[in-house]
Design a protein around this motif. Structure first.
Motif, PDB file in Angstrom:
ATOM      1  N   GLY A 408       0.704  -1.273   0.082  1.00 37.03           N
ATOM      2  CA  GLY A 408       0.059   0.011   0.089  1.00 37.03           C
ATOM      3  C   GLY A 408       0.864   1.208   0.046  1.00 37.03           C
ATOM      4  N   ASN A 409       2.248   1.075   0.023  1.00 36.15           N
ATOM      5  CA  ASN A 409       3.147   2.285   0.097  1.00 36.15           C
ATOM      6  C   ASN A 409       4.081   2.419  -1.426  1.00 36.15           C
ATOM      7  OD1 ASN A 409       1.898   3.126   2.451  1.00 36.15           O
ATOM      8  ND2 ASN A 409       3.757   2.051   3.500  1.00 36.15           N
ATOM      9  N   HIS A 410       3.978   3.547  -1.990  1.00 37.40           N
ATOM     10  CA  HIS A 410       4.623   3.730  -3.004  1.00 37.40           C
ATOM     11  C   HIS A 410       5.115   5.167  -2.892  1.00 37.40           C
ATOM     12  CE1 HIS A 410       6.334   3.274  -7.286  1.00 37.40           C
ATOM     13  NE2 HIS A 410       6.085   4.500  -7.231  1.00 37.40           N
ATOM     14  N   HIS A 411       6.587   5.369  -3.042  1.00 39.86           N
ATOM     15  CA  HIS A 411       7.234   6.603  -2.969  1.00 39.86           C
ATOM     16  C   HIS A 411       8.161   7.016  -4.209  1.00 39.86           C
ATOM     17  CE1 HIS A 411       5.725   7.711   1.190  1.00 39.86           C
ATOM     18  NE2 HIS A 411       5.627   6.275   1.388  1.00 39.86           N
ATOM     19  N   THR A 412       8.185   7.755  -4.629  1.00 37.74           N
ATOM     20  CA  THR A 412       9.552   8.427  -5.391  1.00 37.74           C
ATOM     21  C   THR A 412      10.287   9.455  -4.539  1.00 37.74           C
ATOM     22  OG1 THR A 412       8.205   9.944  -6.459  1.00 37.74           O
ATOM     23  CG2 THR A 412       8.076   7.994  -7.311  1.00 37.74           C
ATOM     24  N   ASP A 413      11.496   9.740  -5.238  1.00 37.28           N
ATOM     25  CA  ASP A 413      12.283  10.770  -4.559  1.00 37.28           C
ATOM     26  C   ASP A 413      11.739  12.042  -4.871  1.00 37.28           C
ATOM     27  OD1 ASP A 413      13.271  10.558  -6.888  1.00 37.28           O
ATOM     28  OD2 ASP A 413      15.197   9.940  -6.621  1.00 37.28           O
ATOM     29  N   THR A 414      10.892  12.173  -5.900  1.00 39.70           N
ATOM     30  CA  THR A 414      10.718  13.744  -6.436  1.00 39.70           C
ATOM     31  C   THR A 414       9.124  13.779  -5.959  1.00 39.70           C
ATOM     32  OG1 THR A 414      10.376  12.896  -8.638  1.00 39.70           O
ATOM     33  CG2 THR A 414      12.220  13.935  -8.132  1.00 39.70           C
ATOM     34  N   GLY A 415       8.072  12.998  -6.589  1.00 47.50           N
ATOM     35  CA  GLY A 415       6.835  13.156  -6.420  1.00 47.50           C
ATOM     36  C   GLY A 415       6.261  13.061  -5.182  1.00 47.50           C
ATOM     37  N   ASN A 416       6.474  11.989  -4.378  1.00 47.83           N
ATOM     38  CA  ASN A 416       6.201  11.510  -3.162  1.00 47.83           C
ATOM     39  C   ASN A 416       7.287  11.047  -2.219  1.00 47.83           C
ATOM     40  OD1 ASN A 416       4.198  10.941  -1.143  1.00 47.83           O
ATOM     41  ND2 ASN A 416       3.854   8.546  -2.077  1.00 47.83           N
ATOM     42  N   PRO A 417       8.162  11.568  -1.704  1.00 48.87           N
ATOM     43  CA  PRO A 417       9.322  11.163  -1.100  1.00 48.87           C
ATOM     44  C   PRO A 417       8.782  10.749   0.465  1.00 48.87           C
ATOM     45  CG  PRO A 417       9.133  13.752  -1.221  1.00 48.87           C
ATOM     46  CD  PRO A 417       8.385  13.191  -2.072  1.00 48.87           C
ATOM     47  N   VAL A 418       9.711   9.932   0.892  1.00 46.02           N
ATOM     48  CA  VAL A 418       9.461   9.579   2.191  1.00 46.02           C
ATOM     49  C   VAL A 418       9.723  10.445   3.288  1.00 46.02           C
ATOM     50  CG1 VAL A 418       9.698   6.936   1.537  1.00 46.02           C
ATOM     51  CG2 VAL A 418      11.793   8.406   2.202  1.00 46.02           C
ATOM     52  N   ALA A 419       8.968  10.542   4.330  1.00 43.06           N
ATOM     53  CA  ALA A 419       9.477  11.470   5.476  1.00 43.06           C
ATOM     54  C   ALA A 419       9.716  10.777   6.498  1.00 43.06           C
ATOM     55  CB  ALA A 419       8.020  12.496   5.580  1.00 43.06           C
ATOM     56  N   GLU A 420      10.229  11.351   7.493  1.00 38.96           N
ATOM     57  CA  GLU A 420      10.392  10.772   8.985  1.00 38.96           C
ATOM     58  C   GLU A 420       9.055   9.763   9.416  1.00 38.96           C
ATOM     59  OE1 GLU A 420      13.348  10.915  10.678  1.00 38.96           O
ATOM     60  OE2 GLU A 420      14.556  12.110   9.194  1.00 38.96           O
ATOM     61  N   ALA A 421       7.960  10.762   9.430  1.00 34.21           N
ATOM     62  CA  ALA A 421       6.750  10.212   9.885  1.00 34.21           C
ATOM     63  C   ALA A 421       6.597   8.812   9.413  1.00 34.21           C
ATOM     64  CB  ALA A 421       5.663  11.011   9.682  1.00 34.21           C
ATOM     65  N   ASP A 422       6.903   8.368   7.956  1.00 35.89           N
ATOM     66  CA  ASP A 422       6.544   7.006   7.369  1.00 35.89           C
ATOM     67  C   ASP A 422       7.219   6.099   8.138  1.00 35.89           C
ATOM     68  OD1 ASP A 422       5.173   8.402   5.223  1.00 35.89           O
ATOM     69  OD2 ASP A 422       6.715   8.991   4.174  1.00 35.89           O
ATOM     70  N   PHE A 423       8.202   6.258   9.118  1.00 31.71           N
ATOM     71  CA  PHE A 423       8.820   5.345   9.965  1.00 31.71           C
ATOM     72  C   PHE A 423       8.825   5.372  11.127  1.00 31.71           C
ATOM     73  CE2 PHE A 423      11.207   5.892   5.756  1.00 31.71           C
ATOM     74  CZ  PHE A 423      11.108   4.465   5.140  1.00 31.71           C
ATOM     75  N   ASP A 424       7.846   5.912  11.717  1.00 28.92           N
ATOM     76  CA  ASP A 424       7.539   6.214  13.264  1.00 28.92           C
ATOM     77  C   ASP A 424       7.083   4.834  13.682  1.00 28.92           C
ATOM     78  OD1 ASP A 424       8.500   8.697  13.390  1.00 28.92           O
ATOM     79  OD2 ASP A 424       6.532   9.781  13.202  1.00 28.92           O
ATOM     80  N   ASP A 425       5.944   4.517  12.925  1.00 32.48           N
ATOM     81  CA  ASP A 425       5.284   3.189  13.557  1.00 32.48           C
ATOM     82  C   ASP A 425       6.545   2.032  13.413  1.00 32.48           C
ATOM     83  OD1 ASP A 425       2.903   1.835  14.450  1.00 32.48           O
ATOM     84  OD2 ASP A 425       3.578   0.404  12.757  1.00 32.48           O
ATOM     85  N   PHE A 426       7.227   2.094  12.634  1.00 30.21           N
ATOM     86  CA  PHE A 426       8.411   0.879  12.545  1.00 30.21           C
ATOM     87  C   PHE A 426       9.244   1.033  13.820  1.00 30.21           C
ATOM     88  CE2 PHE A 426      12.732   0.076  11.362  1.00 30.21           C
ATOM     89  CZ  PHE A 426      12.775  -1.112  11.102  1.00 30.21           C
ATOM     90  N   VAL A 427       9.732   2.300  13.905  1.00 28.30           N
ATOM     91  CA  VAL A 427      10.735   2.625  15.170  1.00 28.30           C
ATOM     92  C   VAL A 427       9.844   2.022  16.359  1.00 28.30           C
ATOM     93  CG1 VAL A 427      12.084   4.150  16.272  1.00 28.30           C
ATOM     94  CG2 VAL A 427      11.727   4.072  13.693  1.00 28.30           C
ATOM     95  N   ALA A 428       8.865   2.408  16.424  1.00 27.35           N
ATOM     96  CA  ALA A 428       7.974   2.253  17.837  1.00 27.35           C
ATOM     97  C   ALA A 428       7.990   0.860  17.815  1.00 27.35           C
ATOM     98  CB  ALA A 428       6.758   2.914  17.789  1.00 27.35           C
TER      99      ALA A 428
END
Length: 505
Positions: A408-428
């Motif tokens: 359900g997640n697709h990111h590109t480095d220009t149009g839809n780059p990942v952000a810190e919040a995208d990995f908050d649940d993983f870290v938690a």
């Protein structure tokens, strides 16, 4: 401009000292404005421009440090007066003088001298712009570098400016397919440093460091708990001389470390060495973070390189086992691998089995698709701790926890780059308040006992979490087309090798 950055009038610039208020984005934007408006962008690539900005900042900072008063002055690495002399040159004289300066500083016969190591990495094989581009180089020196006190710029902002400019060169870096270079998004690296618990007591290495982004992310994680870090805290290597130059500049501009200190980056083919990373210091690494090349058109794996490998496979398989074998007991690691390393046959099977038995492979992060620019390969991160074999013969791994950040997640480095919040649940999920043993399963997080893993066909680690099946996300049509083109190029290269090996008759 409001703060004077961009005027060619040295006297006016000297009367206004706004450097302490500069931000990384402002610095980067103004250098890019110069590139667009004052240079021939057909003759000078963005990466060549950024590299020259790095050279000039190194020389200017080296000069400024030598001019500081009393005990705060540092012995210059460049010849005394090199920067003032360079700022007076133009045309043929600038090309000749700059070429000589680059060659002298990059002289590898002096790389064994501790005070010359850093300069030898920064300027190794460095080449100036063509002779007909000297008017642009002179203007860059005189108008954009020389009038200002770069030591007054906040160190963090100067480093951010250079890192931002490198990220803006992603297209140029992607073209370096001969050594498989790619840029790793900073939010991913920040999540890695948190899960690995990187702190000021660690020694962090990256055996395929590229532009040094991994080491810089580790540096800031370490710096958060201690303002003084030893010069041996970071170590990296790469087999691409240009990447080593950029990584060294990137680290210098972020950390402000003395230019006469030993270099934390080495030019080396890591896979040829039975040590974690090539460096003179004897300090054993405690953390390794590595995003190795997934494929390379210029360097092919050589099965005769290492007699300590469990098996010999492709680049990511070899880097994974290189770290698993060479790291000292207790060292923590995070290694990027493509899906093929998780389920492939041959050498990959042997490496997976030995990895589970000899290391505590505790976490697998399935990364979102489209994360790496113009790369259609799906990527993952394996987290493990080097462990001693158990006397009972049981595997060092007990449970592998899989976090699915892909479905359900697709990111590109220009149009839809990942952000810190995208990995908050993983870290938690990885680091619950009550500690590692308190991990609990969730919609995206699942535990697999090692016995179940070893019993799977080919010890496949192509594992999922508790998610409903979804259609595979292969990326945009453009990304699919680029991936097809890459595969066709690889096939053509292999056919060419076969054709060249055939007899004439």
């Amino acid at each position: 401009m409001a703060n004077g950055f961009g005027r060619g009038d040295s006297a006016a610039a000297a009367s206004v000292r706004p450097e302490a208020s500069w931000t990384g984005d402002v610095i980067a934007d103004r250098f890019w404005k110069f590139y667009r408006e004052e240079t021939s962008t057909r003759a000078i690539t963005r990466l060549q421009f950024v590299e020259h900005v790095g050279y000039l900042l190194f020389l200017k900072l080296d000069h400024e440090r030598a001019q500081r008063a009393g005990r705060f002055a540092q012995q210059p690495v460049a010849p005394v007066g090199a920067w003032p002399d360079l700022a007076l040159l133009s045309g043929d004289a600038l090309h000749t003088g700059f070429t000589k300066l680059l060659n002298d500083l990059g002289d590898q016969q002096l790389s064994g001298h501790p005070d010359r190591e850093t300069a030898s990495v920064v300027f190794r094989d460095a080449q100036p712009w063509d002779l007909d581009r000297m008017a642009e180089l002179n203007k860059l020196i005189v108008e954009r570098i020389d009038p200002y006190r770069w030591l007054a710029v906040p160190q963090t902002e100067l480093g951010r400016a250079f890192s931002r400019m490198l990220r803006d060169c992603r297209d140029d870096i992607d073209l370096k397919i001969e050594t498989g270079q790619t840029l790793t998004p900073l939010p991913v690296l920040n999540a890695i440093t948190k899960v690995l618990g990187v702190g000021p007591e660690d020694i962090v290495i990256d055996p395929a460091c590229g532009t040094g982004t991994t080491l810089i992310a580790a540096y800031y994680a370490m710096l958060a708990a201690n303002r003084q870090l030893p010069p041996t805290a970071l170590a990296g290597a790469d087999l691409d001389a240009q990447m080593c130059r950029l990584a060294m500049l990137n680290i210098l501009l972020h950390t402000g470390r003395p230019f006469a200190d030993p270099a934390p980056v080495r030019l080396a083919d890591t896979l040829k060495r039975k040590t974690p990373v090539a460096r003179a210091e004897s300090s054993a690494p405690t953390v390794a973070i590595c995003n190795p090349p997934f494929k390379s058109n210029g360097v092919q794996p050589d099965a005769t390189m290492r007699d300590d490998f469990w098996a010999y496979g492709d680049f990511p398989t070899n880097f994974l086992q290189h770290l698993a074998i060479t790291l000292p007991q207790g060292a923590r690691a995070a290694v990027f691998v493509p899906d093929g390393v998780l389920f492939g046959g041959g050498a990959a099977v042997t490496v997976r089995q030995n990895l589970l038995r000899n290391c505590d492979v505790h976490t697998l992060l399935r990364l979102p698709t489209g994360l790496f620019h113009r790369k259609g390969v799906k990527s993952n991160i394996l987290f493990f701790t080097k462990s001693a074999p158990k006397p009972s013969g049981e595997p060092a791994t007990q449970h592998l926890w899989v976090y699915d950040a892909r479905t359900g997640n697709h990111h590109t480095d220009t149009g839809n780059p990942v952000a810190e919040a995208d990995f908050d649940d993983f870290v938690a999920s990885c680091l619950p308040e009550k500690g590692f043993t308190a991990r609990t399963e969730s919609r995206r997080f699942r535990r697999y006992p090692v016995a179940e893993l070893l019993a799977r066909p080919k010890t496949s680690l192509d594992l999922k979490a508790h998610l409903a099946p979804e259609l595979d996300d292969f990326g945009s049509p453009k990304e699919i087309a680029l991936e097809v083109a890459d595969r066709l190029e690889e096939a053509a290269a292999h056919f060419r090798q076969v054709a060249e090996a055939l007899p004439e008759q």
